[in-house]
Design a protein around this motif. Structure first.
Motif, PDB file in Angstrom:
ATOM      1  N   ASN A  57       0.849  -1.180   0.000  1.00 22.93           N
ATOM      2  CA  ASN A  57       0.000   0.000   0.000  1.00 22.93           C
ATOM      3  C   ASN A  57       0.892   1.240   0.000  1.00 22.93           C
ATOM      4  O   ASN A  57       1.922   1.271   0.669  1.00 22.93           O
ATOM      5  CB  ASN A  57      -0.908   0.007   1.234  1.00 22.93           C
ATOM      6  CG  ASN A  57      -1.938   1.121   1.184  1.00 22.93           C
ATOM      7  OD1 ASN A  57      -2.649   1.274   0.195  1.00 22.93           O
ATOM      8  ND2 ASN A  57      -2.013   1.913   2.246  1.00 22.93           N
ATOM      9  N   THR A  58       0.498   2.249  -0.753  1.00 20.73           N
ATOM     10  CA  THR A  58       1.284   3.476  -0.809  1.00 20.73           C
ATOM     11  C   THR A  58       1.394   4.092   0.578  1.00 20.73           C
ATOM     12  O   THR A  58       0.390   4.278   1.261  1.00 20.73           O
ATOM     13  CB  THR A  58       0.651   4.492  -1.776  1.00 20.73           C
ATOM     14  OG1 THR A  58       0.512   3.888  -3.063  1.00 20.73           O
ATOM     15  CG2 THR A  58       1.524   5.730  -1.895  1.00 20.73           C
ATOM     16  N   THR A  59       2.611   4.370   1.003  1.00 18.19           N
ATOM     17  CA  THR A  59       2.835   4.857   2.357  1.00 18.19           C
ATOM     18  C   THR A  59       2.253   6.250   2.560  1.00 18.19           C
ATOM     19  O   THR A  59       2.250   7.090   1.654  1.00 18.19           O
ATOM     20  CB  THR A  59       4.340   4.873   2.689  1.00 18.19           C
ATOM     21  OG1 THR A  59       4.511   5.280   4.049  1.00 18.19           O
ATOM     22  CG2 THR A  59       5.100   5.814   1.768  1.00 18.19           C
ATOM     23  N   SER A  60       1.758   6.492   3.763  1.00 16.94           N
ATOM     24  CA  SER A  60       1.209   7.805   4.114  1.00 16.94           C
ATOM     25  C   SER A  60       2.244   8.684   4.795  1.00 16.94           C
ATOM     26  O   SER A  60       1.978   9.841   5.097  1.00 16.94           O
ATOM     27  CB  SER A  60      -0.003   7.631   5.040  1.00 16.94           C
ATOM     28  OG  SER A  60      -1.001   6.850   4.425  1.00 16.94           O
ATOM     29  N   PHE A  61       3.417   8.085   5.064  1.00 10.37           N
ATOM     30  CA  PHE A  61       4.484   8.811   5.750  1.00 10.37           C
ATOM     31  C   PHE A  61       5.723   8.843   4.853  1.00 10.37           C
ATOM     32  O   PHE A  61       5.751   8.244   3.784  1.00 10.37           O
ATOM     33  CB  PHE A  61       4.796   8.154   7.093  1.00 10.37           C
ATOM     34  CG  PHE A  61       3.580   7.986   7.972  1.00 10.37           C
ATOM     35  CD1 PHE A  61       3.119   9.043   8.742  1.00 10.37           C
ATOM     36  CD2 PHE A  61       2.899   6.786   8.014  1.00 10.37           C
ATOM     37  CE1 PHE A  61       1.996   8.898   9.539  1.00 10.37           C
ATOM     38  CE2 PHE A  61       1.769   6.632   8.815  1.00 10.37           C
ATOM     39  CZ  PHE A  61       1.316   7.696   9.577  1.00 10.37           C
ATOM     40  N   GLY A  62       6.769   9.512   5.320  1.00 10.12           N
ATOM     41  CA  GLY A  62       7.964   9.636   4.497  1.00 10.12           C
ATOM     42  C   GLY A  62       8.719   8.337   4.336  1.00 10.12           C
ATOM     43  O   GLY A  62       9.270   8.055   3.275  1.00 10.12           O
ATOM     44  N   GLN A  63       8.740   7.504   5.382  1.00 10.93           N
ATOM     45  CA  GLN A  63       9.505   6.263   5.351  1.00 10.93           C
ATOM     46  C   GLN A  63       8.557   5.071   5.248  1.00 10.93           C
ATOM     47  O   GLN A  63       7.751   4.837   6.154  1.00 10.93           O
ATOM     48  CB  GLN A  63      10.357   6.139   6.621  1.00 10.93           C
ATOM     49  CG  GLN A  63      11.304   4.946   6.639  1.00 10.93           C
ATOM     50  CD  GLN A  63      12.461   5.114   5.671  1.00 10.93           C
ATOM     51  OE1 GLN A  63      12.808   6.237   5.309  1.00 10.93           O
ATOM     52  NE2 GLN A  63      13.061   4.018   5.259  1.00 10.93           N
ATOM     53  N   GLY A  88      12.307  -4.588 -11.563  1.00 15.66           N
ATOM     54  CA  GLY A  88      11.712  -3.335 -12.007  1.00 15.66           C
ATOM     55  C   GLY A  88      10.444  -2.918 -11.298  1.00 15.66           C
ATOM     56  O   GLY A  88       9.731  -2.026 -11.777  1.00 15.66           O
ATOM     57  N   LEU A  89      10.115  -3.507 -10.146  1.00 17.33           N
ATOM     58  CA  LEU A  89       8.937  -3.090  -9.399  1.00 17.33           C
ATOM     59  C   LEU A  89       9.284  -1.873  -8.540  1.00 17.33           C
ATOM     60  O   LEU A  89      10.245  -1.907  -7.777  1.00 17.33           O
ATOM     61  CB  LEU A  89       8.419  -4.231  -8.510  1.00 17.33           C
ATOM     62  CG  LEU A  89       7.399  -5.187  -9.143  1.00 17.33           C
ATOM     63  CD1 LEU A  89       8.017  -5.942 -10.305  1.00 17.33           C
ATOM     64  CD2 LEU A  89       6.846  -6.140  -8.104  1.00 17.33           C
ATOM     65  N   ARG A  90       8.499  -0.829  -8.646  1.00 18.77           N
ATOM     66  CA  ARG A  90       8.764   0.402  -7.902  1.00 18.77           C
ATOM     67  C   ARG A  90       8.124   0.307  -6.511  1.00 18.77           C
ATOM     68  O   ARG A  90       6.983   0.740  -6.305  1.00 18.77           O
ATOM     69  CB  ARG A  90       8.231   1.597  -8.677  1.00 18.77           C
ATOM     70  CG  ARG A  90       8.891   1.757 -10.053  1.00 18.77           C
ATOM     71  CD  ARG A  90       8.362   2.982 -10.785  1.00 18.77           C
ATOM     72  NE  ARG A  90       8.983   3.123 -12.092  1.00 18.77           N
ATOM     73  CZ  ARG A  90      10.147   3.706 -12.323  1.00 18.77           C
ATOM     74  NH1 ARG A  90      10.839   4.201 -11.298  1.00 18.77           N
ATOM     75  NH2 ARG A  90      10.635   3.799 -13.549  1.00 18.77           N
ATOM     76  N   LEU A  91       8.877  -0.241  -5.568  1.00 17.91           N
ATOM     77  CA  LEU A  91       8.359  -0.483  -4.222  1.00 17.91           C
ATOM     78  C   LEU A  91       8.882   0.509  -3.195  1.00 17.91           C
ATOM     79  O   LEU A  91       8.604   0.375  -2.006  1.00 17.91           O
ATOM     80  CB  LEU A  91       8.731  -1.912  -3.778  1.00 17.91           C
ATOM     81  CG  LEU A  91       8.219  -3.044  -4.672  1.00 17.91           C
ATOM     82  CD1 LEU A  91       8.800  -4.383  -4.212  1.00 17.91           C
ATOM     83  CD2 LEU A  91       6.690  -3.097  -4.664  1.00 17.91           C
ATOM     84  N   GLY A  92       9.629   1.515  -3.646  1.00 16.00           N
ATOM     85  CA  GLY A  92      10.249   2.453  -2.723  1.00 16.00           C
ATOM     86  C   GLY A  92       9.274   3.275  -1.917  1.00 16.00           C
ATOM     87  O   GLY A  92       9.602   3.746  -0.825  1.00 16.00           O
ATOM     88  N   ASN A  93       8.034   3.445  -2.415  1.00 18.47           N
ATOM     89  CA  ASN A  93       7.037   4.224  -1.691  1.00 18.47           C
ATOM     90  C   ASN A  93       5.897   3.364  -1.160  1.00 18.47           C
ATOM     91  O   ASN A  93       4.797   3.856  -0.891  1.00 18.47           O
ATOM     92  CB  ASN A  93       6.466   5.320  -2.596  1.00 18.47           C
ATOM     93  CG  ASN A  93       5.691   4.739  -3.777  1.00 18.47           C
ATOM     94  OD1 ASN A  93       5.869   3.575  -4.131  1.00 18.47           O
ATOM     95  ND2 ASN A  93       4.847   5.559  -4.392  1.00 18.47           N
ATOM     96  N   GLN A  94       6.177   2.057  -1.017  1.00 16.31           N
ATOM     97  CA  GLN A  94       5.135   1.125  -0.611  1.00 16.31           C
ATOM     98  C   GLN A  94       5.369   0.581   0.803  1.00 16.31           C
ATOM     99  O   GLN A  94       6.467   0.119   1.127  1.00 16.31           O
ATOM    100  CB  GLN A  94       5.071  -0.062  -1.582  1.00 16.31           C
ATOM    101  CG  GLN A  94       4.711   0.303  -3.007  1.00 16.31           C
ATOM    102  CD  GLN A  94       3.265   0.698  -3.143  1.00 16.31           C
ATOM    103  OE1 GLN A  94       2.371  -0.009  -2.682  1.00 16.31           O
ATOM    104  NE2 GLN A  94       3.010   1.834  -3.782  1.00 16.31           N
ATOM    105  N   ASP A  95       4.326   0.633   1.639  1.00 12.41           N
ATOM    106  CA  ASP A  95       4.331  -0.157   2.869  1.00 12.41           C
ATOM    107  C   ASP A  95       4.120  -1.609   2.459  1.00 12.41           C
ATOM    108  O   ASP A  95       3.261  -1.908   1.618  1.00 12.41           O
ATOM    109  CB  ASP A  95       3.194   0.270   3.802  1.00 12.41           C
ATOM    110  CG  ASP A  95       3.416   1.652   4.398  1.00 12.41           C
ATOM    111  OD1 ASP A  95       4.583   2.059   4.524  1.00 12.41           O
ATOM    112  OD2 ASP A  95       2.419   2.311   4.731  1.00 12.41           O
ATOM    113  N   ILE A  96       4.886  -2.527   3.042  1.00 10.82           N
ATOM    114  CA  ILE A  96       4.788  -3.940   2.667  1.00 10.82           C
ATOM    115  C   ILE A  96       4.610  -4.786   3.918  1.00 10.82           C
ATOM    116  O   ILE A  96       5.414  -4.707   4.855  1.00 10.82           O
ATOM    117  CB  ILE A  96       6.030  -4.401   1.888  1.00 10.82           C
ATOM    118  CG1 ILE A  96       6.175  -3.589   0.596  1.00 10.82           C
ATOM    119  CG2 ILE A  96       5.943  -5.898   1.568  1.00 10.82           C
ATOM    120  CD1 ILE A  96       7.432  -3.912  -0.185  1.00 10.82           C
ATOM    121  N   ILE A  97       3.564  -5.586   3.928  1.00 10.51           N
ATOM    122  CA  ILE A  97       3.289  -6.510   5.027  1.00 10.51           C
ATOM    123  C   ILE A  97       3.298  -7.918   4.445  1.00 10.51           C
ATOM    124  O   ILE A  97       2.617  -8.192   3.456  1.00 10.51           O
ATOM    125  CB  ILE A  97       1.926  -6.230   5.676  1.00 10.51           C
ATOM    126  CG1 ILE A  97       1.857  -4.775   6.152  1.00 10.51           C
ATOM    127  CG2 ILE A  97       1.668  -7.178   6.834  1.00 10.51           C
ATOM    128  CD1 ILE A  97       0.463  -4.336   6.583  1.00 10.51           C
TER     129      ILE A  97
END
Length: 207
Positions: A57-63, A88-97
């Motif tokens: 899910n797209t993160t709501s915070f900076g980290q 090539g998956l852009r996961l840098g702005n994703q929260d991951i559980i």
């Protein structure tokens, strides 16, 4: 042996052995669930099928946050890094559980591929074939490495009605397991192409 595992359930008459643990762990699995992959693991000498789930899910915070349940946190960070750099998956702005259902803990690297596919499935919003299992260790360059006792894992998957198994291309697949088709993939990128139904060509990584 201390290298064996027993599965028990508490009932009114006391502890009762679960005769088919794989079926018990998968009993509540949906047929068309996004972010869900079944992995044939080994607990001691016993093959055990477990469901790995992931949610992005797209993160709501900076980290962005990384949360795990039932698996090693360091392995999750490694898999996310490989998915980003090599696939090539852009996961840098994703929260991951990521979680292993049923309260079981999986520590072997053979679950890497299943975790990676579950994350990719959630990120892309695409369902992975519910009749397929996946097993393989993910290397830092994106290659898939072989795992031990593949035949026993395949036999357990076939016994529970799974039709296909995605495995590292380094495995010797000359001996077939009745009832299940073996699909080899040399890299994580190729494995993602297989589950999405696309063909891919092996090419050098830009990074």
């Amino acid at each position: 042996s201390t290298n064996e595992v027993g599965i028990f359930e508490m009932k009114s008459q006391g502890l009762v052995e679960v005769e088919n643990p794989s079926l018990a762990f998968l009993s509540q699995r949906g047929s068309e669930t996004i972010g869900s992959v079944v992995v044939p693991t080994m607990e001691g000498s016993r093959p055990l099928l477990v469901e790995v789930q992931a949610l992005t899910n797209t993160t709501s915070f900076g980290q962005p946050r990384r949360t795990v349940n039932g698996m090693d946190f360091g392995r999750l960070l490694l898999i996310v890094a490989v998915l980003s750099k090599r696939a090539g998956l852009r996961l840098g702005n994703q929260d991951i559980i990521a979680s292993v259902t049923g309260g079981l803990r999986v520590g072997e690297p053979a679950a890497d591929l299943g975790i990676a596919l579950a994350i990719a499935s959630s990120f892309r919003g695409a369902v992975i074939d519910p009749h397929m299992v996946a097993v393989g260790e993910v290397g830092l360059s994106g290659e898939l490495r072989s795992v031990s006792q593949l035949e026993r894992r395949l036999a357990e998957a076939a016994r529970l009605g799974f039709k296909r198994c995605l495995v590292p291309g380094t495995h010797d697949i000359t001996s077939q397991t009745p009832g299940i088709k073996i699909i080899p993939a040399a890299t994580l990128r190729e494995a993602l192409a297989v589950v999405s139904g696309k063909k891919t060509k092996v090419k050098k990584d830009d990074g």
